[in-house]
Design an enzyme around this catalytic site. Structure first.
Site, PDB file in Angstrom:
ATOM      1  N   ASP A 328       0.853  -1.175   0.000  1.00 32.86           N
ATOM      2  CA  ASP A 328       0.000   0.000   0.000  1.00 32.86           C
ATOM      3  C   ASP A 328       0.895   1.233   0.000  1.00 32.86           C
ATOM      4  O   ASP A 328       2.092   1.134   0.253  1.00 32.86           O
ATOM      5  CB  ASP A 328      -0.865  -0.026   1.269  1.00 32.86           C
ATOM      6  CG  ASP A 328      -2.214   0.626   1.055  1.00 32.86           C
ATOM      7  OD1 ASP A 328      -2.430   1.157  -0.029  1.00 32.86           O
ATOM      8  OD2 ASP A 328      -3.029   0.598   1.993  1.00 32.86           O
ATOM      9  N   ASP A 626      -4.546  -1.912   5.020  1.00 32.01           N
ATOM     10  CA  ASP A 626      -5.083  -1.444   6.297  1.00 32.01           C
ATOM     11  C   ASP A 626      -6.597  -1.320   6.300  1.00 32.01           C
ATOM     12  O   ASP A 626      -7.208  -1.259   7.345  1.00 32.01           O
ATOM     13  CB  ASP A 626      -4.473  -0.085   6.670  1.00 32.01           C
ATOM     14  CG  ASP A 626      -4.608   0.933   5.541  1.00 32.01           C
ATOM     15  OD1 ASP A 626      -5.606   0.877   4.812  1.00 32.01           O
ATOM     16  OD2 ASP A 626      -3.709   1.776   5.395  1.00 32.01           O
ATOM     17  N   ASP A 630      -8.747  -3.806   1.459  1.00 24.77           N
ATOM     18  CA  ASP A 630      -7.552  -4.642   1.285  1.00 24.77           C
ATOM     19  C   ASP A 630      -7.782  -6.103   1.690  1.00 24.77           C
ATOM     20  O   ASP A 630      -6.947  -6.965   1.392  1.00 24.77           O
ATOM     21  CB  ASP A 630      -6.396  -4.085   2.119  1.00 24.77           C
ATOM     22  CG  ASP A 630      -5.984  -2.699   1.669  1.00 24.77           C
ATOM     23  OD1 ASP A 630      -5.790  -2.513   0.467  1.00 24.77           O
ATOM     24  OD2 ASP A 630      -5.866  -1.810   2.526  1.00 24.77           O
TER      25      ASP A 630
END
Length: 889
Positions: A328, A626, A630
């Site tokens: 990410d 997070d 995801d």
């Protein structure tokens, strides 16, 4: 109700679709819809009980073999053997269960995200209800700070913005408005007239109609997809399954060969059967499950000290084996706090700002690297005063800690005042605000009319999109400034233009007077200081890194370039482009992954498909995340890595949590994972080579028609007093730094690679020949009693395995180059093993059980030096191993 694109409908049509109005539903309508749609709940994950965690410790092929061996031993009334094996299984289960129970999360997060209070209009009046009681058609009222309880179509709003990071990954608040959108197909992050369950209102107010609840929400769709996804196996699990199958066949084959040799030597069938079973039990590395669990536990403990929390023990080694990281951006590579980095004034003077995040730390310097104080130039002074006056955020230093509230951009702009050695409060004390125009996405600016307290002149401060403010500036001299702002925006910066003027009157809310442009501020979520070195270390270690994010393409590419993930535009692809390329040719994704390293504006489904394609192409992939968005990718990955600040959904789905949210900690985890795998190989090397040595020595005894070199109970004692202590002690070995200068092991590479096979065969051969040679010499040449000779050979075997455990400290480095301080536990383990055996030589009950007797010290000394031969041989092997083709150096 047929599926509709509610964002593309007008307010009137949406209300009509749900047969509702601004007065809300009636009680009877609610009752009907509860029956039709059910509660606004997401399915809960069944909590893993302690019983199931303990049961899981026995679901391993190696454990199955040990259980079978224990049962056979019981049937043959070999109770000592059976008891020892059961003890091993119990200890292994206790250690493994404790680790997994400690790491198991407390509750199912998807439910908790929906269980919240909501203000709802029903029967024409406002009511406070549980979010789970909402039904499609309900009218919900929200304000700043509220969490959205269901998917809503906005009916009306005022200065509305929402953080949607849990669904899109983008950290900046999204401006929202009620107007309909003409296009039907839009990504979630671009539906500006929709609010989604689980997101948070940051500014303003809104009234919306519920269009989706429970599994029909965007959040619910992700929850549903998790049920259908297959969790990727950890590399260790795959390798150990392969290793166990091979060991099973080898042990069974060896027992068959020994049985044939024994039959040829004239041993009776009944005696031979008992002997073969005893050899099989002793040959199986029953200490491996405990040693492996201890090694993984130690690895987990070491990782925890480096901010890597392990939820599943097998993920310790898995992280070290990954060949690809899909990371990410927000909060992992960046600090997740918008920060002003540059100011460019109307005169094209550039100022650079130090510090990062929502605090006043840092300074402003000009192009000559001179620090700027509150005696700044007029343009800079006007700009900073304007962004403080035209601001709805708060930033204060209280008792040594920075506290903030409001829109992230507003908070970041307030930091400028502190960086020129003043404060927002001092600036605001000098003015009187007369009228405010809040920011709205349709206007693209915010404005404040104010008066200096020592003047009667009315002034205006404006901040917003430079192209919108440019419309109210008549002078042409600002063209160069606008071009400069475009250049910064192309490099991923968020541009806030600042303007102002002295005016004669306060205009209506949607009008602006002629303005003077003071300049613009370039903001970005800055890179973490540790991120770039960490990415470089990944590349040195042969680990590919790609960024997969829901953020803006320009911002994503800018960060990727800065951190070293990408170097040019061709390595970027957006979710929309990805969808277009794979729509007609799904197989194109595999080719795309070979050249692209930045994936921006991707949906949760696309991220999951990217991970799936990487797995299918042969990668062991670790994925960071997070948000709820995801979760599918985290579950599909071989190793799911959640951020500590992230949603509980991400944490529940993952096998690893990075407590400080830092990519550098993930890389530290890779290093520890490789250290752990190295230690596991050392343990396996010790167990298999010593077990093979025992089998070879027995085979040689049978082949030469000599009495058995060891009794079955002595074989079990060898496994307990040497391997049972020293294999666990090897788990404490400090890692070898060379592991991070090597590429990851190939996904299909067996634990038994060329090096392991070579060193196992050589060491097992030397140990068995030394033991059998002494056995043959004592019986045939010196004519010793069988029991005395066996007692002496058993002591030699203990010493040989003591020495060999030091060989196993490294597969390639000389034991004389490895500091003792790297593993005091092993040194103590060797002393303990030798001490226990010497003690057993003198204890009557141990003498009886093991057929032992005391040994003279001069004999012990001779055996000691004889056993040291194994060190000499393996040191020579390590010296020349580099010449072995295909061996890692």
């Amino acid at each position: 109700m047929e599926k509709k694109f509610y964002h593309s409908l007008s307010v009137e049509k949406v209300l009509k679709s749900f047969e509702t109005s601004f007065s809300g539903l009636t009680s009877s309508e609610v009752s009907e819809r509860v029956l039709k749609y059910g509660k606004n709940l997401l399915p809960s994950r069944r909590r893993i009980t302690l019983f199931h965690i303990i049961l899981n410790q026995f679901l391993s092929p190696l454990i199955y073999i040990l259980l079978a061996a224990a049962l056979v031993a019981l049937l043959l009334k070999e109770y000592t053997d059976a008891g020892f094996i059961f003890l091993v299984l119990v200890v292994n289960a206790v250690i493994g269960a404790f680790q997994e129970w400690k790491a198991e999360s407390k509750a199912t997060a998807l439910e908790q995200m929906i269980k919240l209070q909501a203000r709802v209009i029903r029967n024409g009046s406002m009511q406070n209800l549980d979010g789970e009681d909402l039904v499609p058609g309900d009218i919900v009222v929200l304000e700043s700070g509220n969490k959205v309880p269901a998917d809503l179509r906005i009916l009306k709003e005022n200065n509305l913005s929402a953080i949607e990071a849990i669904l899109t990954g983008e950290s900046v608040a999204v401006s929202k408005q009620a107007r309909e959108m003409e296009q039907k197909e839009f990504p979630v992050g671009d539906k500006i007239n929709m609010l989604f369950a689980g997101t948070t209102i940051t500014t303003g107010r809104a009234t919306g109609v519920v269009v989706s609840t429970d599994l029909q929400t965007e959040l619910g769709k992700i929850a549903s997809s998790l049920k259908e996804l297959e969790t990727g196996k950890a590399p260790l699990v795959q390798r150990m399954e392969t290793f166990t199958r091979k060991i099973s066949f080898i042990v069974l084959g060896a027992c068959l060969v020994l049985g044939l040799i024994g039959y040829w030597a004239g041993i009776s069938l009944q005696e031979l059967f008992f002997f073969v079973v005893a050899v099989a039990v002793s040959a199986i590395p029953e200490g491996l499950p405990i040693a492996m669990t201890v090694a993984l536990s130690i690895g987990a403990s070491r990782m925890a000290k480096r901010n890597v929390i392990i939820r599943k023990l097998t993920a310790v080694e898995g992280l070290g084996s990954c060949t690809f990281i899909a990371t990410d951006k927000t909060g992992t590579l960046t600090v997740d706090q918008q920060t002003a980095k540059f100011i460019v004034t109307a005169g094209l003077e550039v100022f650079q700002l130090s510090g990062e995040g929502y605090n006043g730390m840092g300074e402003i310097t000009n192009q000559q690297d001179i620090k700027i104080s509150n005696t700044a130039s007029n343009d800079l002074d006007d700009l900073i005063r304007s962004v403080v006056i035209c601001n709805e955020g708060e930033l204060h230093l209280d008792n040594g800690s920075w506290n903030y509230a409001g829109d992230p951009i507003d908070v970041a702009l307030l930091a400028l005042a502190y960086k020129v050695k003043t404060s927002p409060d001092k600036i605001l004390e000098s003015v009187e605000k007369l009228s405010e125009v809040p920011f709205e996405s349709e206007r693209q600016y915010a404005a404040v009319y104010y008066r200096e307290k020592d003047s009667n002149n009315i002034k205006i401060a404006v901040k917003g999109a430079i192209e919108r403010i440019r419309e109210h500036i008549t002078e042409e001299k600002y063209e160069a400034l606008v071009e400069e702002a475009t250049r910064y925006a192309a490099n991923g910066y968020r541009i806030i233009a600042v303007a102002g003027n002295t005016v004669s009157e306060i205009l209506p809310i949607n009008s602006l007077p002629d303005l003077q442009l003071f300049g613009f501020i370039a903001l970005i979520d800055p890179l973490r200081a540790e991120a770039k070195p960490a990415v470089e270390e990944c590349h040195r270690a042969g680990v590919n890194v790609a960024m997969v994010t829901g953020d803006h393409p320009a911002t994503s590419l800018a960060i990727a370039k800065e951190v070293g993930i990408a170097s040019h535009q061709d390595e970027l692809i957006t979710g929309m482009d990805l969808a277009g390329l794979t729509k007609e040719n799904p197989g194109a994704l595999t080719e795309i992954l070979k050249t692209k390293r930045v994936f921006s504006r991707v949906s949760p489904q696309q991220k999951q498909l990217i991970v799936q394609a990487l797995r299918e192409s042969g990668h062991f992939i670790a994925v960071t995340g997070d948000g709820v968005n995801d979760a599918p990718a985290l579950k599909t990955a071989n190793i799911g890595v959640a951020m500590g600040y992230g949603t509980d959904v991400a944490k529940d789905t993952s096998s690893i949590i990075i407590s400080d949210n830092n990519f550098a900690s993930l890389v530290a985890g890779i290093e520890e994972g490789r250290f752990t795998y190295g230690n596991l190989r050392k343990i396996i090397y010790l167990l298999i080579s010593t077990g093979a040595a025992e089998l070879i020595a027995i085979a040689l005894s049978l082949a030469f028609k000599l009495p058995l070199i060891f009794l079955p109970v002595q074989l079990l004692w060898l496994n307990l007093v040497t391997n049972g202590i020293q294999d666990v002690a090897l788990a404490f070995e400090t890692g070898e730094k060379k592991f991070m200068q090597q590429p990851p092991r190939k996904p299909d590479e067996s634990i038994f690679n060329r090096l392991m096979i070579s060193q196992t065969l050589i060491s097992a051969g030397v140990i068995s020949l030394l033991a059998f040679g002494l056995w043959y010499h004592l019986l045939n040449h010196l004519k010793w009693e069988e029991s005395t000779a066996r007692n002496t050979v058993l002591l030699l075997m203990v010493l040989l395995q003591n020495f060999h455990s030091m060989n196993c400290r490294s597969e390639t480095r000389s034991i004389f180059k490895i500091p003792i301080s790297n593993n005091y536990v092993l040194m103590l383990g060797i002393l303990a093993a030798q001490g226990l055996h010497i003690l057993s030589l003198h204890l009557p009950f141990m003498q009886e059980i093991l057929s032992l007797e005391p040994v003279a010290w001069d004999t012990w000394l001779k055996l000691f030096f004889t056993a040291s031969i194994i060190v000499v041989v393996m040191e020579v092997f390590k010296l020349f191993h580099k010449n072995i083709p295909g061996v890692r150096k």
